[in-house]
Motif scaffolding. Sequence first.
Motif, short mmCIF file in Angstrom:
data_model
loop_
_atom_site.label_atom_id
_atom_site.label_comp_id
_atom_site.label_asym_id
_atom_site.label_seq_id
_atom_site.Cartn_x
_atom_site.Cartn_y
_atom_site.Cartn_z
N SER A 65 -25.71 -41.08 15.09
CA SER A 65 -24.80 -41.77 16.01
C SER A 65 -25.48 -42.03 17.34
CB SER A 65 -23.54 -40.93 16.22
OG SER A 65 -23.86 -39.64 16.70
N LEU A 66 -25.15 -43.17 17.94
CA LEU A 66 -25.75 -43.57 19.20
C LEU A 66 -24.77 -43.45 20.36
CD1 LEU A 66 -27.81 -46.78 18.28
CD2 LEU A 66 -28.68 -44.47 18.68
N HIS A 67 -25.32 -43.17 21.51
CA HIS A 67 -24.57 -43.15 22.77
C HIS A 67 -25.25 -44.15 23.70
CE1 HIS A 67 -23.96 -40.89 26.83
NE2 HIS A 67 -23.06 -41.85 26.70
N ALA A 68 -24.52 -45.13 24.17
CA ALA A 68 -25.07 -46.15 25.06
C ALA A 68 -24.42 -46.04 26.43
CB ALA A 68 -24.83 -47.55 24.49
N THR A 69 -25.22 -46.24 27.47
CA THR A 69 -24.72 -46.15 28.84
C THR A 69 -25.02 -47.43 29.58
OG1 THR A 69 -25.19 -43.77 28.84
CG2 THR A 69 -24.76 -44.80 30.96
N VAL A 70 -24.00 -48.01 30.16
CA VAL A 70 -24.15 -49.18 31.03
C VAL A 70 -24.45 -48.66 32.44
CG1 VAL A 70 -23.00 -51.19 32.03
CG2 VAL A 70 -22.55 -50.55 29.64
N ILE A 71 -25.52 -49.15 33.01
CA ILE A 71 -25.98 -48.67 34.32
C ILE A 71 -25.94 -49.82 35.31
CG2 ILE A 71 -27.92 -47.61 35.54
CD1 ILE A 71 -28.88 -46.62 32.73
N ASN A 72 -25.43 -49.55 36.50
CA ASN A 72 -25.37 -50.62 37.51
C ASN A 72 -25.72 -50.10 38.89
OD1 ASN A 72 -22.75 -50.76 39.50
ND2 ASN A 72 -22.30 -49.53 37.66
N ALA A 73 -26.18 -51.02 39.73
CA ALA A 73 -26.46 -50.72 41.14
C ALA A 73 -25.52 -51.56 41.98
CB ALA A 73 -27.92 -50.99 41.49
#
Length: 286
Positions: free
Chosen positions: A227-235
């Motif tokens: 299983s994958l865990h994805a993270t959206v990252i923003n500045a």
Amino acid sequence: MPTAIVTDTASYLTPAQVAQYHIVVLPITVILGDHQYPESELSLQTFYDYLNTDNELPTTAQVSLGQIEEAYDKLAAQGFDEIISIHLSSGITSFMSNLKMFCQTYTKAHIYPVDSLVASAGEANLCLLAGEMVANGDKAADIVPELENLRSTMQVYFAVDNLSHLARTGRLSNRSAIIGNLLNIKPLLTFNDAGQIIAIGKERTMKKAFHYMTDRLEESLKTTDYSLHATVINANNAELADAWTAELTEQYPEVRISQSQLGPAISVHTGEKTMGLLWQRDWQSF
């Protein structure tokens, strides 16, 4: 005694995560003109207001070995005999090499330095897996190999508004890619195996950059059996981060999606409005 976990503010752990796993977070210093701020005490508003002026460009100073020694001494005095110390990629700072040298002579506890080879969510996920394993009673000798396994599954891509900040601060390894900054494009970057930031392409819009990233995510889904865990990252780009999160959640229901925000210590190098997507094996599945 249980194993202690130490990291730096470039992991951007939430206060709830820090409290849950009793993680010691040491602040990177952000320098705005004549003023120095521990990153944990510098508001995003203050930082971005400064970044968008004509003032002297901000810089950073890594966690000092004095701060490290003080933190380790305090933990040792509390009875911790081993400390897992997880930090910002050695590919963009000399801190890890200095830490490893320091650990060779430190005798009050056994230190396990772990190079995240990245920043932000990739660093945070290592801390969270370590915290979960400590809570389950595991010791560092068993935890560190699992952290390395998790790190090996990581893929991260990010798009910046331009390359000027990365070029100015020297964090872009393949500097010839700077020519992309002359065009109205969104440079695409990643971390290589050495934890260095490299340019890999360019897109005209953030939407196209996002599609490039999701194409890579789809490739990962076809070739992994975990299983994958994805993270959206923003500045400082929360609205677009919410839009990306919503689209990913709908398009990939089998992937656990979360968000993380870049703070001043990393945004000094990437600039405002940076967007990224990081995925790896879900640490909650270990």
